[in-house]
Design an enzyme around this catalytic site. Structure first.
Site, short mmCIF file in Angstrom:
data_model
loop_
_atom_site.label_atom_id
_atom_site.label_comp_id
_atom_site.label_asym_id
_atom_site.label_seq_id
_atom_site.Cartn_x
_atom_site.Cartn_y
_atom_site.Cartn_z
CD GLN A 1 -1.62 17.12 13.45
OE1 GLN A 1 -2.16 16.63 14.44
NE2 GLN A 1 -0.32 17.02 13.22
P1 GTP Z 1 0.94 18.84 8.28
O1 GTP Z 1 2.35 18.91 8.78
O2 GTP Z 1 0.14 17.76 8.98
O3 GTP Z 1 0.23 20.15 8.33
O4 GTP Z 1 1.01 18.36 6.74
P2 GTP Z 1 1.75 19.02 5.48
O5 GTP Z 1 0.84 19.98 4.82
O6 GTP Z 1 3.10 19.53 5.88
O7 GTP Z 1 1.88 17.78 4.48
P3 GTP Z 1 3.16 16.87 4.20
O8 GTP Z 1 4.20 17.62 3.45
O9 GTP Z 1 3.53 16.22 5.47
O10 GTP Z 1 2.53 15.84 3.16
C1 GTP Z 1 1.42 15.02 3.51
C2 GTP Z 1 1.40 13.79 2.62
O11 GTP Z 1 1.12 14.14 1.28
C3 GTP Z 1 2.74 13.04 2.61
O12 GTP Z 1 2.46 11.67 2.56
C4 GTP Z 1 3.37 13.51 1.29
O13 GTP Z 1 4.25 12.56 0.74
C5 GTP Z 1 2.14 13.67 0.40
N1 GTP Z 1 2.32 14.69 -0.66
C6 GTP Z 1 2.77 15.96 -0.51
N2 GTP Z 1 2.78 16.61 -1.69
C7 GTP Z 1 2.35 15.73 -2.62
C8 GTP Z 1 2.11 15.81 -4.05
O14 GTP Z 1 2.33 16.83 -4.72
N3 GTP Z 1 1.64 14.68 -4.65
C9 GTP Z 1 1.38 13.54 -3.95
N4 GTP Z 1 0.92 12.48 -4.65
N5 GTP Z 1 1.56 13.43 -2.63
C10 GTP Z 1 2.04 14.51 -1.96
#
Ligand code: GTP
Length: 171
Positions: free
Chosen positions: A62
């Site tokens: 974020q």
């Molecule tokens: P922050 O903690 O806000 O920085 O996000 P992050 O980068 O850690 O992302 P997170 O792992 O929380 O995933 C964000 C969203 O994307 C979630 O709803 C996951 O289920 C989805 N997501 C993550 N990887 C994939 C993927 O390879 N394919 C799909 N379709 N969705 C994904």
């Protein structure tokens, strides 16, 4: 773990790119979770690959937390940069964040390997690894070892490939 070299990796990329999901996949099966909330600040994760014991700093993507990333550049042995390949608008923001990272003195002065995950490859119309590489301007990154793989963090596809490359590059 005992007898394994301990290394630190920093996991960065915009919010919602899939950083925590990717690290969740690397956990032992019994500790994986179906419920991943947006990261606040950062979380620590541990995993082992190719004789290295990794401590991963899973940074929040974020915008209000991105300034924290730089605090960890000096002590990191490698970087995992996660991109949402289906988000063609925000990939330009990811490119800007990457340029800032690369120009930071604690990064530009050291040869730290970077693995890019072109994540969410399962989404229709997502950019390929080549497309993400070109959108990020990786051709211009000539003073770092880097590698890019397409991934699906939910199913773990492509994840081992990237982490194994990083392990070899750190060794
Ligand atoms: P922050 O903690 O806000 O920085 O996000 P992050 O980068 O850690 O992302 P997170 O792992 O929380 O995933 C964000 C969203 O994307 C979630 O709803 C996951 O289920 C989805 N997501 C993550 N990887 C994939 C993927 O390879 N394919 C799909 N379709 N969705 C994904």
């Amino acid at each position: 773990g005992f007898g394994k070299r301990e290394v630190n990796v920093l996991v960065v990329g915009l919010d919602n790119s899939g950083k925590s999901s990717l690290l969740n996949y690397l956990r032992p099966r019994e500790t994986q979770t179906d419920f991943i909330a947006p990261t606040v600040g950062f979380n620590l994760e541990h995993f082992v690959c190719k004789g290295l014991s990794f401590t991963a700093f899973d940074m929040s993507g974020q915008s209000r937390y991105r300034t924290l990333w730089g605090n960890y550049y000096r002590t990191t042995n490698g970087i995992i940069f996660v991109v949402d390949s289906s988000d063609k608008t925000r990939i330009l923001v990811a490119r800007e964040e990457l340029q800032q990272l690369l120009s930071h003195p604690d990064i530009s002065s050291r040869n730290i390997p970077i693995v890019f995950f072109a994540n969410k490859m399962d989404i229709r119309d997502a950019l390929s690894d080549v497309g993400v590489s070109s959108a990020l301007g990786l051709d211009g990154v000539t003073n770092k070892s880097w590698h890019i793989c397409s991934s699906n963090a939910l199913k773990g596809e492509g994840v081992a490939d990237g982490i194994e490359w990083l392990s070899s590059a750190i060794k």
